[in-house]
Design a protein around this motif. Structure first.
Motif, short mmCIF file in Angstrom:
data_model
loop_
_atom_site.label_atom_id
_atom_site.label_comp_id
_atom_site.label_asym_id
_atom_site.label_seq_id
_atom_site.Cartn_x
_atom_site.Cartn_y
_atom_site.Cartn_z
N GLN A 102 17.96 -17.52 -5.78
CA GLN A 102 17.26 -18.29 -6.81
C GLN A 102 18.04 -19.54 -7.18
N GLN A 103 19.36 -19.46 -7.19
CA GLN A 103 20.19 -20.64 -7.47
C GLN A 103 19.99 -21.71 -6.41
N ILE A 104 19.96 -21.29 -5.14
CA ILE A 104 19.77 -22.25 -4.05
C ILE A 104 18.38 -22.88 -4.15
N ILE A 105 17.37 -22.06 -4.38
CA ILE A 105 16.00 -22.57 -4.51
C ILE A 105 15.89 -23.57 -5.64
N ALA A 106 16.45 -23.23 -6.79
CA ALA A 106 16.37 -24.10 -7.97
C ALA A 106 17.00 -25.46 -7.68
N HIS A 107 18.12 -25.46 -6.96
CA HIS A 107 18.79 -26.73 -6.64
C HIS A 107 17.90 -27.63 -5.80
N PHE A 108 17.32 -27.09 -4.76
CA PHE A 108 16.55 -27.93 -3.84
C PHE A 108 15.19 -28.33 -4.41
N TYR A 109 14.66 -27.54 -5.32
CA TYR A 109 13.40 -27.92 -5.95
C TYR A 109 13.61 -29.00 -7.00
N ALA A 110 14.84 -29.16 -7.45
CA ALA A 110 15.14 -30.21 -8.42
C ALA A 110 15.73 -31.45 -7.76
N LEU A 111 16.03 -31.36 -6.47
CA LEU A 111 16.70 -32.45 -5.75
C LEU A 111 15.77 -33.63 -5.48
N ASN A 112 16.29 -34.83 -5.72
CA ASN A 112 15.59 -36.06 -5.34
C ASN A 112 16.14 -36.49 -3.99
N ALA A 113 15.26 -36.69 -3.02
CA ALA A 113 15.71 -37.04 -1.67
C ALA A 113 16.60 -38.27 -1.66
N ALA A 114 16.38 -39.18 -2.59
CA ALA A 114 17.17 -40.41 -2.64
C ALA A 114 18.63 -40.12 -2.98
#
Length: 320
Positions: A7-19
């Protein structure tokens, strides 16, 4: 409520801005895509790989996802599996820890992308997500795999395929948790003896992992739920995996696993990319074709030209 490791990994990438993806991570994503791209071109000319791909395609349904080695289309899950099998048959295995993550990440992405094209930025996020999941999961299986005589990378590859394909499919974070739970609950046992004996079916390990990952993502999208504590819950994989090696205290993105020296031994520089790709293809293409392909890949980072890259793969397939 404390989040699980996944869940920690998922949360990080769902909040990540590609820029905000750092340049070194982007460089490594490009290197890995070049590896996959060139390998796919080679696989289209490998008889054993094509036979394995044909076997999987005949078991599947019709669809729009390309089975590159056969120049056919199939449903997303079987296309991902067939592409991974074909490439695995034309590549050498890496060591038991790192394996070949591109066999799970890119087939999953491409199968899902052809169903629903998206911006290149999203493709890169999906790939980074898949590599992070894979490279964090493999160490958990390494010790157990060695002790039990199993091939760890193919066991954990389904999680990477589910993550990368599911991201392209635009799963919600809850659906992604279910997708990884489903994939984790169905992880295959892969006896290492198939690798030692060099039998053909060893390449099905990689194909099944890619196929399972895409299937898990599709199942979660349709509403199927999966265990949320597949790694560390009661009666979970915790009794099999080295959960004490979970890197919960290693901040995500500082750095991303794809860039870590312990996982990627050689610090490849930008100028080496062109050589890496054309070495992989194993073809003597005309100079104009070489320059055209590399220039397209060189601007891949934030340009919406991924569809063009896929089209070029079909051109290269018939070259040489």
């Amino acid at each position: 409520m404390t989040r699980s490791y996944l869940q920690q990994i998922i949360a990080h990438f769902y909040a990540l801005n590609a820029a905000n993806i750092d340049k070194k991570a982007l460089l490594w994503l490009k290197i890995e895509f070049l590896d996959y791209y060139g390998s796919a071109v080679c696989a289209a000319k490998n008889a054993k790989g094509k036979a394995l791909a044909e076997l999987l395609v005949t078991q599947g349904a019709t669809g729009v996802s390309t089975v590159f080695a056969l120049n056919k289309t199939a449903d997303a899950a079987h296309a991902a599996g067939a592409n991974a099998c074909a490439i695995a048959a034309s590549k050498e295995k890496k060591d038991i820890m790192d394996g070949n993550p591109e066999l799970y990440v890119w087939p999953g992405i491409m199968a899902a992308y052809e169903q629903k094209p998206c911006a290149n930025a999203k493709v890169l996020q999906a790939a980074l997500f898949g590599y992070e999941v894979y490279l964090r999961m493999c160490p958990l299986a390494e010790q157990a795999a060695r002790q039990q005589g199993l091939y760890g990378p193919s066991m954990m590859g389904a999680l990477a395929a589910a993550a990368s394909a599911g991201f392209i499919m635009e799963l919600t974070s809850e659906q992604m948790e279910n997708a990884l739970g489903i994939a984790g609950a169905l992880l295959p046992m892969c006896p290492y003896t198939s690798v030692l004996e060099e039998v053909d079916m060893k390449d099905l390990y990689d194909g099944w992992a890619a196929q399972l990952g895409v299937l898990a993502a599709e199942a979660a999208r349709s509403g199927l739920t999966g265990p949320q504590k597949i790694l560390d819950g009661v009666k979970s994989l915790r009794s099999f995996l080295s959960v004490e090696q979970m890197e919960e205290n290693v901040p995500l993105g500082q750095p991303y696993a794809i860039t870590r020296p312990k996982l990627m031994a050689k610090d490849v520089q930008e100028e080496e990319l062109k050589y890496r790709f054309f070495q992989q293809t194993g073809m003597a293409m005309e100079k104009t074709m070489q320059n055209k392909v590399y220039s397209m890949i060189d601007v891949m980072a934030m340009e919406d030209n991924f569809s063009a890259l896929l089209s070029m793969m079909h051109v290269l397939r018939n070259e040489g």
